[in-house]
Design a protein around this motif. Structure first.
Motif, PDB file in Angstrom:
ATOM      1  N   TRP A 412      -4.234 -10.680   2.333  1.00  0.00           N
ATOM      2  CA  TRP A 412      -4.769 -11.106   1.039  1.00  0.00           C
ATOM      3  C   TRP A 412      -3.661 -10.425  -0.233  1.00  0.00           C
ATOM      4  O   TRP A 412      -3.834 -10.693  -1.180  1.00  0.00           O
ATOM      5  CB  TRP A 412      -6.149 -10.446   0.575  1.00  0.00           C
ATOM      6  CG  TRP A 412      -6.440  -8.986   0.771  1.00  0.00           C
ATOM      7  CD1 TRP A 412      -6.788  -8.447   1.780  1.00  0.00           C
ATOM      8  CD2 TRP A 412      -6.168  -8.021  -0.397  1.00  0.00           C
ATOM      9  NE1 TRP A 412      -6.932  -7.193   1.426  1.00  0.00           N
ATOM     10  CE2 TRP A 412      -6.278  -6.502   0.272  1.00  0.00           C
ATOM     11  CE3 TRP A 412      -5.659  -7.928  -1.672  1.00  0.00           C
ATOM     12  CZ2 TRP A 412      -6.398  -5.612  -0.108  1.00  0.00           C
ATOM     13  CZ3 TRP A 412      -5.599  -7.009  -2.177  1.00  0.00           C
ATOM     14  CH2 TRP A 412      -6.061  -5.492  -1.516  1.00  0.00           C
ATOM     15  N   ALA A 413      -2.921  -9.239   0.240  1.00  0.00           N
ATOM     16  CA  ALA A 413      -2.024  -8.635  -0.669  1.00  0.00           C
ATOM     17  C   ALA A 413      -0.702  -9.291  -0.473  1.00  0.00           C
ATOM     18  O   ALA A 413       0.108  -8.678  -0.909  1.00  0.00           O
ATOM     19  CB  ALA A 413      -2.244  -7.364  -0.567  1.00  0.00           C
ATOM     20  N   GLY A 414      -0.471 -10.096   0.461  1.00  0.00           N
ATOM     21  CA  GLY A 414       0.763 -10.740   0.751  1.00  0.00           C
ATOM     22  C   GLY A 414       1.323 -10.033   2.063  1.00  0.00           C
ATOM     23  O   GLY A 414       0.608  -9.209   2.790  1.00  0.00           O
ATOM     24  N   PHE A 415       2.346 -10.633   2.424  1.00  0.00           N
ATOM     25  CA  PHE A 415       3.159 -10.007   3.992  1.00  0.00           C
ATOM     26  C   PHE A 415       4.065  -8.927   3.197  1.00  0.00           C
ATOM     27  O   PHE A 415       4.528  -8.870   2.202  1.00  0.00           O
ATOM     28  CB  PHE A 415       3.976 -11.086   4.272  1.00  0.00           C
ATOM     29  CG  PHE A 415       3.429 -12.465   4.805  1.00  0.00           C
ATOM     30  CD1 PHE A 415       2.232 -12.184   5.878  1.00  0.00           C
ATOM     31  CD2 PHE A 415       3.797 -13.594   4.463  1.00  0.00           C
ATOM     32  CE1 PHE A 415       1.571 -13.419   6.195  1.00  0.00           C
ATOM     33  CE2 PHE A 415       3.167 -14.699   4.921  1.00  0.00           C
ATOM     34  CZ  PHE A 415       2.149 -14.632   5.638  1.00  0.00           C
ATOM     35  N   ILE A 416       3.858  -7.797   4.189  1.00  0.00           N
ATOM     36  CA  ILE A 416       4.528  -6.593   3.818  1.00  0.00           C
ATOM     37  C   ILE A 416       5.503  -6.374   5.210  1.00  0.00           C
ATOM     38  O   ILE A 416       5.048  -5.724   6.071  1.00  0.00           O
ATOM     39  CB  ILE A 416       3.664  -5.405   3.631  1.00  0.00           C
ATOM     40  CG1 ILE A 416       2.583  -5.806   2.518  1.00  0.00           C
ATOM     41  CG2 ILE A 416       4.577  -4.216   3.150  1.00  0.00           C
ATOM     42  CD1 ILE A 416       1.832  -4.731   1.977  1.00  0.00           C
TER      43      ILE A 416
END
Ligand code: TNX
Length: 510
Positions: A412-416
């Motif tokens: 939900w917060a993107g790929f890291i």
């Protein structure tokens, strides 16, 4: 930045890999100053003892516990007759290095760590072990030699608060799993452990005055598998173990939302008096304590009193996130009653940044978990004198996937990827929050998809060391090229320790 993403870029024109940097230059997090002296290598031998007088003895025993299994040497601590080639830990450090700083000298005849406190000695010992060959991390005897590169390191942290978080609420983690993670993150000078002890899916800490919280509310977890909980004695054991690794526990009791486990355990806590069934999915934002019932505050006070009494550290985390089924007005009314209770039992409030809506008093800390910058709640908090703990979800969340192929985690917060986790400066990243208002950094790891230590390790490593470096190292020392090469040397250490990690293609693993 594209070039940074290619694996193994450190290959000179001749085609041979770049020679490995001297181990003095491979420490994670990067120390403040490193002065190699190749003429002064030290060898840890069968004769080596640890000299750690007085209060230093505990750190001495810890270091002995690290090096004995892999070297097979006796490594006595404070023997009656000191031998030769010893490692000396002394509380005679330079006060200019602060309460957590240290100076480490490696000479051919001795290794010395100087600090003003046992915290500083412990940090120095974490650096010391990284100067030994990777095999030092093995639980079984390995061939030597156990050479350390000569030279001197002086070091101190940029931020005093560097935390890792675990979420035993979504999937329960045993005491041994928590201890294992404590040991793994202590190597990177993490000094706080944030435990997310309660959520919709489970209440994980025994509360004597409300026994059904764990008798009933701890029985399940995400996916419907059996849950579990910490008895108060288990919790005390975690607190003590963390303290032995110079780490302070911050317990989180999430409220008013994320409370289905409590609501399902006690019907009277619900506005309609009806207990909902246990919840084993991964939605958020549907549960709330009943803001207008007196019993809610008797419940909250009992819980805060018991948790505070079990917790030696200064902070109690009251959650406060994603209270989507509580109106703003009710939320503020709830927090205005709860915040004084935290103070009443001698703790400082910490909470997810939404609780800024309730304008908590100056010593309260807001933990920022958003993904968009410029949140007015933070600027208002700074104006009140609150400090901010930086854990932006799109940078520091260890439960986000690395990329679209990562088998675990959320997105939900993107790929890291590792470079994303490393690519921000906690002192200047948050708009309207000057460095002096930043308490430090945290690497949270929510566990909707994480069940085993192997899962935890795969998600935390190598991103946790990236966040740890942002919290520890001077702004001027933050450099991706340097970091990725130093990080590469950690892989063999994790392998020797029997710990999993993600072989990120961004890192030139050695
Ligand atoms: C948001 S981060 C949450 C948690 C979830 C997490 C998953 C925060 C304060 N709340 O309830 O577990 O996302 O990444």
């Amino acid at each position: 930045a594209g070039a940074l993403l290619a694996a193994g870029t450190a290959v000179p024109a001749g085609g041979d890999p770049a020679p490995a940097a001297s181990a003095m230059d491979t420490i994670v997090p990067a120390p403040e100053s490193v002065t190699p002296n190749p003429a002064a290598d030290f060898e840890l031998s069968e004769q080596t003892a640890i000299l750690a007088p007085g209060e230093a003895a505990g750190v001495g025993e810890y270091l002995a516990g690290v090096v004995r299994p892999s070297t097979g040497f006796p490594v006595p601590v404070n023997p009656a007759l000191p031998g030769t080639g010893d490692i000396a830990l002394a509380l005679d450090g330079d006060p200019a290095l602060g309460p957590e700083g240290y100076r480490l000298q490696v000479a051919d005849d001795a290794v010395r760590v100087h600090a003003t406190s046992t915290d500083g000695l412990f940090n120095g010992v974490q650096t010391l072990r990284q100067l030994l060959p990777a095999g030092i991390e093995s639980p079984t005897a390995q061939p030597g030699p156990w050479t350390m590169p000569g030279g001197e390191i002086t070091d101190k942290p940029r931020f005093g608060h560097r935390s890792a978080q675990l979420d035993p609420a979504r999937h329960f983690f045993t005491v041994d799993m928590v201890k294992r993670y404590i040991d793994q993150v202590a190597k990177y000078k993490i000094n706080k452990l944030h435990l997310h002890l309660t959520d919709d899916q489970g209440w994980r800490l025994q509360i004597n005055s409300w026994p059904r919280l764990t008798e009933f509310g701890a029985q399940t977890e995400v996916g419907g598998t059996p849950g579990g909980f910490y008895t108060q004695q288990d919790y005390a054991e975690i607190v003590d173990y963390a303290a032995s690794r110079h780490m302070t526990v911050i317990p989180e009791i999430d409220m008013p939302g994320h409370t289905n486990a409590a609501l399902s355990s006690y019907a009277e806590l619900n506005c309609d008096g009806v207990a909902p069934p246990p919840y084993t999915g991964i939605d958020v934002g549907f549960s709330s304590l009943c803001v207008n019932k007196d019993i809610t505050y008797r419940f909250v006070e009992d819980v805060i009193r018991e948790v505070a009494a079990l917790t030696p550290g200064p902070y109690l985390h009251i959650g406060g996130d994603e209270a989507h089924s509580t109106t703003d007005e009710d939320y503020v009314a709830f927090m205005s009653k709860v915040l004084p209770l935290v103070e009443k039992y001698g703790k400082k409030p910490l909470g997810w940044h939404e609780y800024g809506k309730a304008a908590p008093q100056g010593d309260a800390v807001l933990q920022f978990w958003g993904t968009t910058n410029g949140d007015p709640l933070l600027t208002e908090a700074v104006a009140r004198g609150n400090k901010v703990l930086a854990s932006p979800a799109n940078k520091s969340y260890l439960d986000m996937k690395y990329d679209e192929n990562t088998p675990l985690g959320l997105q939900w917060a993107g790929f890291i990827e590792v470079a994303d986790a490393y690519g921000w400066d906690p002192g200047s990243y948050l708009q309207g929050v000057p460095e002096e208002s930043v308490l430090g950094v945290e690497a949270p790891m929510f566990s909707e998809t994480l069940e085993t230590s192997q899962h935890i390790e795969f998600m935390a490593f190598p991103r946790l060391p990236a966040i740890a470096e942002l919290g520890w190292s001077a702004k001027g020392a933050l450099n991706w090229e340097s970091f990725k090469n130093r990080l590469a040397t950690q892989g063999p250490r994790w392998q020797a320790a029997g710990q999993d990690f993600y072989r990120s293609p961004q890192i030139p693993w050695t």
